[in-house]
Design an enzyme around this catalytic site. Structure first.
Site, PDB file in Angstrom:
ATOM      1  N   GLY A 105       0.837  -1.198   0.000  1.00 10.62           N
ATOM      2  CA  GLY A 105       0.000   0.000   0.000  1.00 10.62           C
ATOM      3  C   GLY A 105       0.873   1.248   0.000  1.00 10.62           C
ATOM      4  O   GLY A 105       2.088   1.185  -0.222  1.00 10.62           O
ATOM      5  N   SER A 108       4.066   1.297   2.321  1.00  8.28           N
ATOM      6  CA  SER A 108       5.147   0.437   1.828  1.00  8.28           C
ATOM      7  C   SER A 108       5.859   1.072   0.641  1.00  8.28           C
ATOM      8  O   SER A 108       7.088   0.973   0.516  1.00  8.28           O
ATOM      9  CB  SER A 108       4.586  -0.909   1.369  1.00  8.28           C
ATOM     10  OG  SER A 108       3.761  -1.441   2.351  1.00  8.28           O
ATOM     11  N   ASP A 153      -8.672  -1.997  -0.380  1.00 12.64           N
ATOM     12  CA  ASP A 153      -9.379  -0.732  -0.158  1.00 12.64           C
ATOM     13  C   ASP A 153      -9.608   0.097  -1.430  1.00 12.64           C
ATOM     14  O   ASP A 153     -10.461   0.968  -1.454  1.00 12.64           O
ATOM     15  CB  ASP A 153      -8.617   0.128   0.861  1.00 12.64           C
ATOM     16  CG  ASP A 153      -8.413  -0.580   2.190  1.00 12.64           C
ATOM     17  OD1 ASP A 153      -9.214  -1.484   2.508  1.00 12.64           O
ATOM     18  OD2 ASP A 153      -7.455  -0.238   2.915  1.00 12.64           O
ATOM     19  N   ARG A 188     -36.198  -8.191   8.911  1.00 11.72           N
ATOM     20  CA  ARG A 188     -35.234  -7.420   9.697  1.00 11.72           C
ATOM     21  C   ARG A 188     -34.472  -6.409   8.856  1.00 11.72           C
ATOM     22  O   ARG A 188     -34.430  -6.503   7.616  1.00 11.72           O
ATOM     23  CB  ARG A 188     -34.206  -8.365  10.327  1.00 11.72           C
ATOM     24  CG  ARG A 188     -34.701  -8.989  11.602  1.00 11.72           C
ATOM     25  CD  ARG A 188     -33.697  -9.967  12.150  1.00 11.72           C
ATOM     26  NE  ARG A 188     -34.108 -10.395  13.479  1.00 11.72           N
ATOM     27  CZ  ARG A 188     -33.722 -11.525  14.046  1.00 11.72           C
ATOM     28  NH1 ARG A 188     -32.918 -12.350  13.409  1.00 11.72           N
ATOM     29  NH2 ARG A 188     -34.126 -11.831  15.254  1.00 11.72           N
ATOM     30  N   GLN A 287     -13.200 -10.457   4.123  1.00 10.54           N
ATOM     31  CA  GLN A 287     -13.107  -9.666   2.884  1.00 10.54           C
ATOM     32  C   GLN A 287     -11.720  -9.751   2.249  1.00 10.54           C
ATOM     33  O   GLN A 287     -11.545  -9.483   1.075  1.00 10.54           O
ATOM     34  CB  GLN A 287     -13.424  -8.184   3.178  1.00 10.54           C
ATOM     35  CG  GLN A 287     -14.851  -7.962   3.599  1.00 10.54           C
ATOM     36  CD  GLN A 287     -15.041  -6.615   4.285  1.00 10.54           C
ATOM     37  OE1 GLN A 287     -15.379  -5.641   3.655  1.00 10.54           O
ATOM     38  NE2 GLN A 287     -14.811  -6.570   5.592  1.00 10.54           N
TER      39      GLN A 287
HETATM   40  O1  F6P Z   1      -5.916  -1.937   4.210  1.00  7.55           O
HETATM   41  C1  F6P Z   1      -6.578  -3.168   4.215  1.00  7.55           C
HETATM   42  C2  F6P Z   1      -7.366  -3.356   5.481  1.00  7.55           C
HETATM   43  O2  F6P Z   1      -8.017  -4.619   5.393  1.00  7.55           O
HETATM   44  C3  F6P Z   1      -8.374  -2.263   5.806  1.00  7.55           C
HETATM   45  O3  F6P Z   1      -9.540  -2.359   5.030  1.00  7.55           O
HETATM   46  C4  F6P Z   1      -8.573  -2.488   7.272  1.00  7.55           C
HETATM   47  O4  F6P Z   1      -8.974  -1.305   7.928  1.00  7.55           O
HETATM   48  C5  F6P Z   1      -7.201  -2.901   7.750  1.00  7.55           C
HETATM   49  O5  F6P Z   1      -6.509  -3.386   6.616  1.00  7.55           O
HETATM   50  C6  F6P Z   1      -7.187  -3.945   8.818  1.00  7.55           C
HETATM   51  O6  F6P Z   1      -5.878  -4.108   9.225  1.00  7.55           O
HETATM   52  P1  F6P Z   1      -5.340  -5.366  10.052  1.00  7.55           P
HETATM   53  O7  F6P Z   1      -5.307  -6.533   9.104  1.00  7.55           O
HETATM   54  O8  F6P Z   1      -3.997  -4.951  10.500  1.00  7.55           O
HETATM   55  O9  F6P Z   1      -6.327  -5.604  11.155  1.00  7.55           O
END
Ligand code: F6P
Length: 377
Positions: A105, A108, A153, A188, A287
């Site tokens: 990202g 990095s 993201d 719901r 995700q």
């Molecule tokens: O940047 C990717 C991400 O999955 C974000 O969507 C999320 O806020 C964060 O990393 C979670 O970080 P970690 O895996 O350190 O809990």
């Protein structure tokens, strides 16, 4: 023969393996030597077995099917300090490597650029200490770097899509499909919280694909009085025969004053003012897991291959690039331009200048489509 090191850093993302595999094979195909750095920048600092030369058969086809990054990733404190970067430089020069491909990202890639800028200084220190040969600066005058953005993201300026975002959307839709049947059975309302840090891409696009009744994204915070408007909107949807409501909440959602909007807060409002039986589902790391989508496999392959080609073509004067997707083309964008835009975006968000932030996002016309298709007004 050029020697290239490949590293994955920061959070993992589906499609990273496809990028590493393509890079390794493209390098070998072009008679270059290629090394995988294991465990992110930590491996670069440690050296030893963390930096391994790759062969054609190291990356078998089955790896393309896997999410995550098989060469590992880490958030490394040591690389942030100069002494860590001195060690990393020694480990590269010791193996004849002066080309680095980083998949990660924003943080990095900024770290990689700092490493590149300091290269001469780091090598000078190592020569003075007698840890590398005197002629190292003549042999390796620059560190060439190239960046690929791996992040679910889709929050990076310089590419329309980051590796992993499409797979995360697939995962969100699978989960939403599962939620919708139980929600409908019980009539719901569900608040689905999705990832994205301060970026609303996953929430907006999944909201559109699900047909959500309401979305909260950081770049378009709701004006004061949103509580009544949201309840009215949800009730209207029930009045025309819907048995359920879905709200998609980006984890970084805020109101116009910059205060966080939480899933619990939204739930309380719905229970109190709309008398809706409401549940919260926080999707979390599912995700980021699982098999990459076709799009991410191909995006990873194309970016990995293009990154290696850019390193093979680079000279002492080449500026560092990020490989981006624009339309259906791979493009090389100056790394610093991307990092600066991404910083401006963060600043705009900090200053609640949401319009400026929205301008820098990869939303295209999806926001207006969402409004047109999902909001009665
Ligand atoms: O940047 C990717 C991400 O999955 C974000 O969507 C999320 O806020 C964060 O990393 C979670 O970080 P970690 O895996 O350190 O809990």
């Amino acid at each position: 023969t050029k020697c290239i090191a490949v590293i994955t850093s920061g959070g993992d993302a589906q499609g990273m393996n496809a990028a590493v595999r393509a890079a390794v094979r493209m390098a070998i195909y072009n008679d270059a030597r290629v090394f995988a750095v294991h465990e992110g920048y930590q491996g670069l600092v440690e050296g030893e077995d963390f930096i391994k030369e790759m062969t054609w058969s190291n990356f078998l086809i089955v790896l393309i099917l896997k999410g995550g990054t098989i060469i590992g990733t880490a958030r490394c404190q040591e690389f942030r300090a100069k002494e860590g970067r001195i060690k990393a430089a020694k480990n590269l020069v010791g193996r004849g490597i002066s080309n680095l491909m980083v998949i990660g990202g924003d943080g990095s890639l900024t770290g990689a650029n700092l490493f590149r800028r300091e290269w001469t200084e780091l090598l000078t220190i190592l020569i003075e200490r007698g840890e590398i040969p005197e002629n190292s600066l003549i042999e390796y005058p620059v560190l060439n770097i190239v960046g690929l953005v791996g992040s679910i993201d889709n929050d990076f300026c310089g590419t329309k899509m980051t590796i992993g975002a499409d797979s995360a959307l697939h995962r969100i839709l699978e989960c939403a499909n599962a939620i919708i049947t139980t929600a409908s059975s019980h009539r719901r309302t569900f608040v689905l919280e999705v990832m994205g840090r301060r970026c609303g891409y996953l929430a907006l696009i999944s909201g559109l694909a699900i047909g959500a009744d309401w979305i909260f994204i950081p770049e378009v915070p709701p004006e004061d009085g949103w509580e009544e408007r949201m309840c009215a909107q949800l009730k209207a949807a029930r009045n025309v025969g819907n048995r359920l409501n879905i709200i998609v909440l980006a984890e970084g959602a805020v109101d116009i004053h910059g205060n966080a909007i939480t899933a619990e807060q939204v739930k309380q409002i719905l229970v109190k003012y709309a008398q809706q039986d409401t549940r919260i589902t926080v999707l979390g790391h599912v995700q980021r897991g699982g098999s990459p989508s076709a799009f991410d496999r191909i995006l990873g392959c194309r970016m990995g291959a293009e990154a290696v080609l850019s390193l093979l073509e680079s000279t002492v004067d080449t500026t560092p690039f990020v490989i981006g997707l624009q339309g259906n083309d791979m493009i090389r964008v100056p790394l610093m331009e991307c990092v600066e835009k991404t910083r401006n975006l963060a600043k705009a968000m900090d200053e609640h200048n949401f319009e400026a932030a929205l301008d820098l996002r990869n939303f295209g016309n999806t926001l207006s489509i969402f409004k047109g298709c999902n909001y009665y007004s």
